[in-house]
Enzyme design. Structure first.
Site: not given
Ligand code: IMP
Ligand code: MG
Length: 187
Positions: A38, A96, A124, A146
Protein backbone atom coordinates in the site's frame (compact mmCIF):
# COMPACT_ATOMS: atom_id res chain seq x y z
CA UNK A 1 -17.06 4.85 -6.01
CA UNK A 2 -16.92 8.37 -4.73
CA UNK A 3 -13.80 10.56 -5.04
CA UNK A 4 -12.67 11.72 -1.58
CA UNK A 5 -9.33 13.35 -2.34
CA UNK A 6 -8.34 14.41 -5.83
CA UNK A 7 -4.77 14.57 -7.14
CA UNK A 8 -4.34 18.19 -6.14
CA UNK A 9 -5.55 17.57 -2.59
CA UNK A 10 -3.28 14.55 -2.23
CA UNK A 11 -0.33 16.56 -3.46
CA UNK A 12 -1.02 19.34 -0.97
CA UNK A 13 -1.38 16.80 1.84
CA UNK A 14 1.94 15.15 1.04
CA UNK A 15 3.63 18.57 0.75
CA UNK A 16 2.30 19.48 4.20
CA UNK A 17 3.39 16.17 5.69
CA UNK A 18 6.88 16.40 4.19
CA UNK A 19 7.31 19.89 5.63
CA UNK A 20 6.19 18.66 9.06
CA UNK A 21 8.54 15.71 8.97
CA UNK A 22 11.48 17.85 7.82
CA UNK A 23 10.96 20.33 10.64
CA UNK A 24 10.61 17.65 13.30
CA UNK A 25 13.49 15.51 12.04
CA UNK A 26 16.29 18.00 11.75
CA UNK A 27 19.47 16.65 10.13
CA UNK A 28 19.51 13.18 11.67
CA UNK A 29 19.94 10.47 9.07
CA UNK A 30 16.66 8.64 8.50
CA UNK A 31 15.97 4.99 7.88
CA UNK A 32 12.59 4.99 6.21
CA UNK A 33 10.76 1.66 6.27
CA UNK A 34 7.80 1.40 3.94
CA UNK A 35 5.03 -1.15 4.34
CA UNK A 36 4.26 -2.86 1.04
CA UNK A 37 2.15 -2.94 -1.02
CA UNK A 38 0.00 0.00 0.00
CA UNK A 39 2.85 2.44 0.61
CA UNK A 40 4.23 2.48 -2.94
CA UNK A 41 2.66 5.65 -4.29
CA UNK A 42 2.78 7.59 -1.05
CA UNK A 43 6.40 6.75 -0.30
CA UNK A 44 7.49 7.59 -3.85
CA UNK A 45 5.92 11.03 -3.56
CA UNK A 46 7.07 11.61 0.00
CA UNK A 47 10.78 10.85 -0.46
CA UNK A 48 11.10 13.32 -3.31
CA UNK A 49 9.97 16.10 -1.00
CA UNK A 50 12.44 15.33 1.80
CA UNK A 51 15.95 16.70 1.86
CA UNK A 52 17.01 14.57 4.82
CA UNK A 53 19.78 12.02 4.20
CA UNK A 54 17.78 8.80 4.04
CA UNK A 55 17.99 5.14 3.27
CA UNK A 56 14.94 3.11 2.35
CA UNK A 57 13.88 -0.36 3.40
CA UNK A 58 10.66 -2.09 2.41
CA UNK A 59 8.80 -4.71 4.34
CA UNK A 60 5.74 -6.61 3.22
CA UNK A 61 2.90 -6.86 5.66
CA UNK A 62 -0.64 -7.82 4.95
CA UNK A 63 -3.71 -8.52 6.96
CA UNK A 64 -6.31 -8.05 4.24
CA UNK A 65 -7.00 -11.17 2.23
CA UNK A 66 -9.01 -9.77 -0.64
CA UNK A 67 -11.71 -8.71 1.80
CA UNK A 68 -12.31 -5.51 3.70
CA UNK A 69 -11.96 -7.02 7.15
CA UNK A 70 -8.66 -7.92 8.69
CA UNK A 71 -7.20 -11.36 9.23
CA UNK A 72 -3.97 -12.19 11.07
CA UNK A 73 -0.98 -10.06 10.11
CA UNK A 74 1.54 -11.80 7.90
CA UNK A 75 5.03 -10.48 7.22
CA UNK A 76 6.97 -11.47 4.12
CA UNK A 77 10.55 -10.79 3.10
CA UNK A 78 11.03 -10.64 6.83
CA UNK A 79 14.80 -10.62 6.82
CA UNK A 80 16.84 -9.14 9.63
CA UNK A 81 16.94 -5.36 9.23
CA UNK A 82 20.09 -3.57 10.45
CA UNK A 83 18.50 -1.03 12.76
CA UNK A 84 20.86 -0.71 15.70
CA UNK A 85 21.21 2.99 16.53
CA UNK A 86 19.10 4.08 13.57
CA UNK A 87 16.30 6.63 13.55
CA UNK A 88 13.37 4.95 11.85
CA UNK A 89 10.40 6.47 10.10
CA UNK A 90 7.81 3.76 9.48
CA UNK A 91 5.60 4.66 6.51
CA UNK A 92 2.23 3.10 5.79
CA UNK A 93 -0.72 4.08 3.64
CA UNK A 94 -3.43 3.95 6.30
CA UNK A 95 -3.82 3.50 10.03
CA UNK A 96 -6.93 1.42 10.63
CA UNK A 97 -7.00 -0.94 13.64
CA UNK A 98 -3.36 -0.16 14.39
CA UNK A 99 -2.22 -3.79 14.53
CA UNK A 100 0.18 -3.44 11.61
CA UNK A 101 1.99 -0.37 12.93
CA UNK A 102 2.02 -1.58 16.53
CA UNK A 103 3.53 -4.93 15.54
CA UNK A 104 6.17 -3.36 13.31
CA UNK A 105 7.10 -0.60 15.78
CA UNK A 106 7.66 -3.26 18.39
CA UNK A 107 9.95 -5.25 16.12
CA UNK A 108 12.01 -2.21 15.24
CA UNK A 109 12.51 -1.24 18.88
CA UNK A 110 13.58 -4.83 19.60
CA UNK A 111 16.00 -4.65 16.67
CA UNK A 112 17.77 -1.82 18.47
CA UNK A 113 16.47 1.29 16.70
CA UNK A 114 17.39 4.56 18.43
CA UNK A 115 13.95 5.97 17.66
CA UNK A 116 10.84 4.81 15.81
CA UNK A 117 8.31 7.25 14.44
CA UNK A 118 5.44 6.68 12.05
CA UNK A 119 3.95 8.52 9.10
CA UNK A 120 0.67 7.56 7.48
CA UNK A 121 -1.15 9.17 4.62
CA UNK A 122 -4.53 8.39 6.18
CA UNK A 123 -5.97 7.66 9.59
CA UNK A 124 -9.43 6.21 10.08
CA UNK A 125 -10.89 8.02 13.05
CA UNK A 126 -12.32 5.84 15.79
CA UNK A 127 -11.05 2.54 14.36
CA UNK A 128 -7.88 1.97 16.38
CA UNK A 129 -8.07 -1.18 18.50
CA UNK A 130 -4.53 -1.00 19.83
CA UNK A 131 -2.73 2.01 21.20
CA UNK A 132 -0.41 3.29 18.51
CA UNK A 133 0.92 6.79 18.02
CA UNK A 134 1.01 8.04 14.44
CA UNK A 135 3.45 10.94 14.59
CA UNK A 136 2.68 12.31 11.12
CA UNK A 137 -0.79 12.00 9.57
CA UNK A 138 -1.77 13.31 6.14
CA UNK A 139 -5.56 13.13 6.36
CA UNK A 140 -8.14 11.85 8.81
CA UNK A 141 -11.12 9.94 7.47
CA UNK A 142 -14.29 8.47 8.91
CA UNK A 143 -14.57 4.67 8.91
CA UNK A 144 -15.02 3.67 5.27
CA UNK A 145 -13.15 1.50 2.80
CA UNK A 146 -10.96 3.53 0.46
CA UNK A 147 -9.00 2.73 -2.70
CA UNK A 148 -6.52 4.39 -5.03
CA UNK A 149 -3.16 6.14 -4.55
CA UNK A 150 -1.70 2.76 -3.56
CA UNK A 151 -4.64 1.36 -1.62
CA UNK A 152 -6.37 -1.69 -3.02
CA UNK A 153 -9.59 -3.61 -3.08
CA UNK A 154 -8.82 -7.24 -3.96
CA UNK A 155 -5.38 -6.14 -5.18
CA UNK A 156 -6.97 -3.88 -7.77
CA UNK A 157 -7.36 -0.12 -8.12
CA UNK A 158 -4.02 0.83 -6.52
CA UNK A 159 -3.17 2.84 -9.62
CA UNK A 160 -6.05 5.31 -9.36
CA UNK A 161 -4.37 8.73 -9.05
CA UNK A 162 -7.06 9.88 -6.60
CA UNK A 163 -8.49 8.42 -3.39
CA UNK A 164 -12.02 7.08 -3.59
CA UNK A 165 -14.45 5.56 -1.10
CA UNK A 166 -16.11 2.30 -2.09
CA UNK A 167 -19.89 2.40 -2.05
CA UNK A 168 -22.11 -0.47 -0.87
CA UNK A 169 -22.79 -1.73 -4.42
CA UNK A 170 -19.05 -1.88 -5.18
CA UNK A 171 -18.25 -4.77 -2.82
CA UNK A 172 -18.18 -7.94 -4.89
CA UNK A 173 -15.57 -10.31 -6.27
CA UNK A 174 -13.81 -8.36 -9.03
CA UNK A 175 -13.12 -10.04 -12.35
CA UNK A 176 -10.98 -8.38 -15.02
CA UNK A 177 -14.03 -7.18 -16.93
CA UNK A 178 -15.70 -5.64 -13.90
CA UNK A 179 -17.10 -2.13 -14.55
CA UNK A 180 -15.11 -0.77 -11.57
CA UNK A 181 -11.89 -1.67 -13.37
CA UNK A 182 -13.19 -0.85 -16.83
CA UNK A 183 -14.09 2.64 -15.63
CA UNK A 184 -10.49 3.10 -14.63
CA UNK A 185 -9.21 1.96 -18.04
CA UNK A 186 -11.39 4.51 -19.80
CA UNK A 187 -9.93 7.36 -17.79
P1 IMP B 1 -4.41 -2.09 10.46
O1 IMP B 1 -3.38 -3.10 10.85
O2 IMP B 1 -5.80 -2.54 10.76
O3 IMP B 1 -4.12 -0.70 11.00
O4 IMP B 1 -4.45 -2.05 8.90
C1 IMP B 1 -3.56 -1.39 8.15
C2 IMP B 1 -3.53 -2.00 6.77
O5 IMP B 1 -4.81 -2.44 6.32
C3 IMP B 1 -3.08 -0.94 5.80
O6 IMP B 1 -1.69 -1.03 5.60
C4 IMP B 1 -3.85 -1.26 4.55
O7 IMP B 1 -3.07 -2.14 3.76
C5 IMP B 1 -5.06 -2.03 5.01
N1 IMP B 1 -6.27 -1.17 4.97
C6 IMP B 1 -6.93 -0.67 6.04
N2 IMP B 1 -7.99 0.06 5.66
C7 IMP B 1 -8.00 0.03 4.30
C8 IMP B 1 -8.86 0.64 3.30
O8 IMP B 1 -9.82 1.36 3.56
N3 IMP B 1 -8.54 0.38 2.00
C9 IMP B 1 -7.47 -0.40 1.64
N4 IMP B 1 -6.65 -0.97 2.54
C10 IMP B 1 -6.91 -0.75 3.87
MG1 MG C 1 -0.94 -2.08 3.75
Amino acid sequence: MKVLLNEQQLKQGVDRLAAEISTAWGRRPMTMIGVLNGCIVFIADLIRRLEIPLRIELIQASSYRGQTTRGPLSLAGDRQLELVGRHVLLVDDILDTGHTLATLQNRFWKAGAASVRTAVLLRKVGCQQVQVAADFVGFELPDQFVVGYGLDYQDQLRNLPYLAAMEPGDFRPLSDGDPLIAEQERR
